[in-house]
Design a protein around this motif. Structure first.
Motif, PDB file in Angstrom:
ATOM      1  N   GLU A  39      -0.758  81.517 -54.908  1.00 39.47           N
ATOM      2  CA  GLU A  39      -1.507  80.621 -55.784  1.00 39.47           C
ATOM      3  C   GLU A  39      -0.563  79.750 -56.586  1.00 39.47           C
ATOM      4  OE1 GLU A  39      -3.759  82.621 -58.804  1.00 39.47           O
ATOM      5  OE2 GLU A  39      -2.317  84.264 -58.945  1.00 39.47           O
ATOM      6  N   GLY A  40      -1.106  78.636 -57.068  1.00 38.30           N
ATOM      7  CA  GLY A  40      -0.368  77.689 -57.881  1.00 38.30           C
ATOM      8  C   GLY A  40      -1.368  76.729 -58.502  1.00 38.30           C
ATOM      9  N   PRO A  41      -0.900  75.636 -59.084  1.00 35.79           N
ATOM     10  CA  PRO A  41      -1.830  74.659 -59.679  1.00 35.79           C
ATOM     11  C   PRO A  41      -2.809  74.109 -58.647  1.00 35.79           C
ATOM     12  CG  PRO A  41       0.438  74.234 -60.369  1.00 35.79           C
ATOM     13  CD  PRO A  41       0.521  75.258 -59.287  1.00 35.79           C
ATOM     14  N   LEU A  42      -4.079  74.421 -58.833  1.00 31.40           N
ATOM     15  CA  LEU A  42      -5.143  74.007 -57.915  1.00 31.40           C
ATOM     16  C   LEU A  42      -4.811  74.403 -56.468  1.00 31.40           C
ATOM     17  CD1 LEU A  42      -6.184  70.508 -59.313  1.00 31.40           C
ATOM     18  CD2 LEU A  42      -7.250  72.727 -59.721  1.00 31.40           C
ATOM     19  N   ARG A  43      -4.269  75.596 -56.301  1.00 34.53           N
ATOM     20  CA  ARG A  43      -3.940  76.107 -54.965  1.00 34.53           C
ATOM     21  C   ARG A  43      -4.177  77.607 -54.903  1.00 34.53           C
ATOM     22  NH1 ARG A  43       1.232  75.794 -54.966  1.00 34.53           N
ATOM     23  NH2 ARG A  43       1.816  77.999 -54.880  1.00 34.53           N
ATOM     24  N   VAL A  64      -7.821  74.039 -43.872  1.00 31.53           N
ATOM     25  CA  VAL A  64      -7.593  73.173 -45.032  1.00 31.53           C
ATOM     26  C   VAL A  64      -8.920  72.537 -45.446  1.00 31.53           C
ATOM     27  CG1 VAL A  64      -6.314  71.186 -45.922  1.00 31.53           C
ATOM     28  CG2 VAL A  64      -5.252  72.710 -44.239  1.00 31.53           C
ATOM     29  N   THR A  65      -9.386  72.886 -46.614  1.00 30.31           N
ATOM     30  CA  THR A  65     -10.645  72.344 -47.108  1.00 30.31           C
ATOM     31  C   THR A  65     -10.427  70.944 -47.693  1.00 30.31           C
ATOM     32  OG1 THR A  65     -10.250  73.451 -49.227  1.00 30.31           O
ATOM     33  CG2 THR A  65     -11.642  74.581 -47.655  1.00 30.31           C
ATOM     34  N   VAL A 117       0.376  71.108 -52.590  1.00 29.02           N
ATOM     35  CA  VAL A 117      -0.620  72.138 -52.297  1.00 29.02           C
ATOM     36  C   VAL A 117      -0.615  72.566 -50.829  1.00 29.02           C
ATOM     37  CG1 VAL A 117      -3.072  72.679 -52.275  1.00 29.02           C
ATOM     38  CG2 VAL A 117      -2.096  71.463 -54.224  1.00 29.02           C
ATOM     39  N   VAL A 118      -0.846  71.625 -49.920  1.00 25.79           N
ATOM     40  CA  VAL A 118      -0.950  71.982 -48.494  1.00 25.79           C
ATOM     41  C   VAL A 118       0.397  72.455 -47.935  1.00 25.79           C
ATOM     42  CG1 VAL A 118      -1.570  71.158 -46.197  1.00 25.79           C
ATOM     43  CG2 VAL A 118      -2.938  70.470 -48.165  1.00 25.79           C
ATOM     44  N   PRO A 119       1.527  71.781 -48.223  1.00 21.05           N
ATOM     45  CA  PRO A 119       2.810  72.295 -47.728  1.00 21.05           C
ATOM     46  C   PRO A 119       3.129  73.704 -48.215  1.00 21.05           C
ATOM     47  CG  PRO A 119       3.054  70.014 -48.417  1.00 21.05           C
ATOM     48  CD  PRO A 119       1.697  70.462 -48.859  1.00 21.05           C
ATOM     49  N   GLU A 120       2.855  73.985 -49.501  1.00 19.60           N
ATOM     50  CA  GLU A 120       3.116  75.325 -50.020  1.00 19.60           C
ATOM     51  C   GLU A 120       2.217  76.357 -49.340  1.00 19.60           C
ATOM     52  OE1 GLU A 120       5.459  76.550 -51.997  1.00 19.60           O
ATOM     53  OE2 GLU A 120       6.348  74.546 -51.951  1.00 19.60           O
ATOM     54  N   ALA A 121       0.997  75.966 -49.040  1.00 24.80           N
ATOM     55  CA  ALA A 121       0.087  76.869 -48.330  1.00 24.80           C
ATOM     56  C   ALA A 121       0.614  77.168 -46.928  1.00 24.80           C
ATOM     57  CB  ALA A 121      -1.304  76.251 -48.259  1.00 24.80           C
ATOM     58  N   ILE A 144      -7.354  64.653 -43.049  1.00 27.26           N
ATOM     59  CA  ILE A 144      -6.458  63.559 -43.455  1.00 27.26           C
ATOM     60  C   ILE A 144      -5.242  64.131 -44.178  1.00 27.26           C
ATOM     61  CG2 ILE A 144      -6.244  61.537 -44.965  1.00 27.26           C
ATOM     62  CD1 ILE A 144      -9.171  60.911 -44.342  1.00 27.26           C
ATOM     63  N   PHE A 145      -5.474  65.105 -45.066  1.00 33.60           N
ATOM     64  CA  PHE A 145      -4.349  65.772 -45.735  1.00 33.60           C
ATOM     65  C   PHE A 145      -3.396  66.390 -44.705  1.00 33.60           C
ATOM     66  CE2 PHE A 145      -6.685  66.747 -50.002  1.00 33.60           C
ATOM     67  CZ  PHE A 145      -6.445  65.451 -50.401  1.00 33.60           C
ATOM     68  N   ALA A 146      -3.960  67.068 -43.707  1.00 35.64           N
ATOM     69  CA  ALA A 146      -3.136  67.740 -42.698  1.00 35.64           C
ATOM     70  C   ALA A 146      -2.264  66.744 -41.945  1.00 35.64           C
ATOM     71  CB  ALA A 146      -4.031  68.515 -41.726  1.00 35.64           C
ATOM     72  N   ILE A 147      -2.830  65.604 -41.576  1.00 32.20           N
ATOM     73  CA  ILE A 147      -2.078  64.577 -40.859  1.00 32.20           C
ATOM     74  C   ILE A 147      -0.973  63.997 -41.744  1.00 32.20           C
ATOM     75  CG2 ILE A 147      -2.237  62.204 -39.988  1.00 32.20           C
ATOM     76  CD1 ILE A 147      -3.070  64.184 -37.919  1.00 32.20           C
ATOM     77  N   LEU A 148      -1.288  63.677 -42.982  1.00 34.28           N
ATOM     78  CA  LEU A 148      -0.296  63.074 -43.881  1.00 34.28           C
ATOM     79  C   LEU A 148       0.817  64.057 -44.226  1.00 34.28           C
ATOM     80  CD1 LEU A 148      -2.663  61.052 -46.261  1.00 34.28           C
ATOM     81  CD2 LEU A 148      -1.305  60.209 -44.328  1.00 34.28           C
ATOM     82  N   VAL A 149       0.481  65.338 -44.326  1.00 34.26           N
ATOM     83  CA  VAL A 149       1.508  66.357 -44.579  1.00 34.26           C
ATOM     84  C   VAL A 149       2.431  66.479 -43.374  1.00 34.26           C
ATOM     85  CG1 VAL A 149       1.867  68.842 -44.849  1.00 34.26           C
ATOM     86  CG2 VAL A 149       0.200  67.678 -46.282  1.00 34.26           C
TER      87      VAL A 149
END
Length: 427
Positions: A39-43, A64-65, A117-121, A144-149
């Motif tokens: 967990e982390g900020p909003l994660r 990834v939601t 958020v997504v990379p740390e996950a 979209i997040f997954a593609i940009l990450v």
């Protein structure tokens, strides 16, 4: 139910109504058991507990939601839960969600999710999953997040990316296209002050926008319920979707502003380039395998808006585009998804997974090095010739076996998709 219901339909309808009145619903809404691992900020990263009767093996999957939507999208109800499906298949399954968004989060932009958020996950899942590469599956904005990450951090341990219902060309979205000329004229003079004052898009507004995206379905829903009173599964699905919609989450102000200005007004994703914090993310830098889904009745992300991503991935190892039945949510967890979307995901993950290694034997690289070190001197040619060449036999068998690298090339598939597309893997 027929206009003049048959006796069995009347009996089924009466049973369903009684169940609704006595127990409040027909759907099995029990969530799949899970454990918080990071967990982390909003994660918040969760690991879904393996099924008792199935051994959990293979590469892990990270779901990834999107922002504003609850993680219920992946665990809608028993029987229509992608999480349940993966767990029962023995697939190590993880999910990242963001918790409640409040006014104090109004200054967070998209970079918070793309950079942190997504990379740390992904790193947390990689470590918890035994150091194996991660298959990332994102729905809607999560895709979209997954593609940009993947484009911005190529060194992340990602095995493949799956995008479900993510629009990359908003000019193809009927709900948005008519508004773009007006937005260019006003230059955000109305919308911008409102979302800045409110700190973002509040939950009631997000909920209503999702409901309105269904168009005529929202207006005809009461009639449809009467027509399906004898259909237990249909009523259970409606109950689950209503619960999902009721749990919508707010958008942070700055993130909402970025989406409004960059995606809706300027349609930046269409060209595959996004700028933030003085950096430029280029989608065409992705070399990973990418699987793309579009729903045949999706009003939020129509087929052509999703298909726009295909041409942005010229350097990807493999790209597959598949049209499946359902709307924006239905294509992911609708009743038809069990035999369409999920089937393709299983095939894709299996195709791009690393082979299992025996427990306690170390990595494949270490085993290979040890084997080479202990290898005795070569035997005379006469003795060697008597032993069967296992590798040669295996290679010959592999050449004879059919290669099904394209969605739609499998004659055993239980549904048709005339608009499937596959780009040959690069070698």
């Amino acid at each position: 139910m027929d206009l003049l219901p048959k006796p069995d339909q009347v009996a089924a309808a009466a049973s369903n109504v009684a169940h609704l009145m006595l127990y409040g619903g027909l759907a099995d809404l029990r969530p799949m058991p899970r454990t918080l691992i990071d967990e982390g900020p909003l994660r918040e990263v969760y690991h879904y507990r393996p099924a008792k009767q199935v051994k959990s093996t293979g590469d892990p999957v990270l779901l990834v939601t999107p922002l504003a939507a609850p993680s219920l999208c992946f665990d809608l109800r028993r029987g229509c839960s992608l999480v349940e499906h993966f767990v029962e298949q023995g697939r190590p399954t993880y999910l990242v969600e963001y918790g409640e968004i409040s006014f104090k989060d109004r200054n967070l932009g998209m970079e918070h999710w793309i950079r942190d958020v997504v990379p740390e996950a992904i790193r947390a899942v990689h470590e918890h999953g035994g150091g194996r590469p991660v298959h990332v599956i994102g729905w809607s904005l999560g895709g979209i997040f997954a593609i940009l990450v993947a484009a911005s951090q190529p060194k992340l341990p990602i095995a493949s990316v799956t995008v479900v219902g993510s629009p990359f060309d908003v000019t193809q979205v009927p709900l948005v296209a008519p508004l773009r000329p007006i937005l260019r004229i006003t230059d955000g003079g109305v919308v911008t002050p409102i979302y800045r004052m409110m700190g973002g898009a509040p939950k009631p507004l997000v909920r209503r926008a999702f409901q309105l995206s269904s168009g005529t379905k929202l207006l005809t829903k009461p009639i449809a319920k009467l027509q399906h009173l004898d259909d237990r599964e249909w009523l259970a699905q409606i109950q689950a979707v209503d619960r999902f919609t009721a749990n919508m989450i707010a958008y942070p102000g700055r993130t909402f502003g970025q989406m409004y200005h960059r995606m809706v007004k300027k349609n930046q994703l269409r060209n595959g380039v996004l700028e933030y914090d003085g950096r430029e993310i280029r989608v065409d830098s992705i070399t990973l395998p990418v699987l793309i889904f579009a729903g045949n009745t999706d009003g939020i992300a129509p087929i052509n808006s999703v298909k726009a991503l295909v041409r942005l991935l010229p350097n990807a190892h493999e790209v597959r585009f598949e049209i499946v039945p359902g709307g924006h949510l239905g294509m992911l967890t609708g009743r038809a998804a069990r035999t369409t979307t999920w089937v393709i995901m299983d095939e894709w993950i299996e195709q791009h997974s690393t082979p299992d290694e025996p427990v306690g034997k170390g990595s494949a690289r270490k085993r290979s090095a040890a084997k080479t070190a202990k290898k005795p001197a070569k035997k005379p040619a006469a003795k060697t010739a008597k032993k069967p060449a296992k590798r040669a036999v295996a290679a010959a068998t592999a050449e004879v076996a059919p290669r099904r690298t394209a969605i739609g090339s499998n004659p055993e598939r239980r549904f048709a998709s005339g608009s499937s597309r596959s780009l040959a893997p690069k070698r």
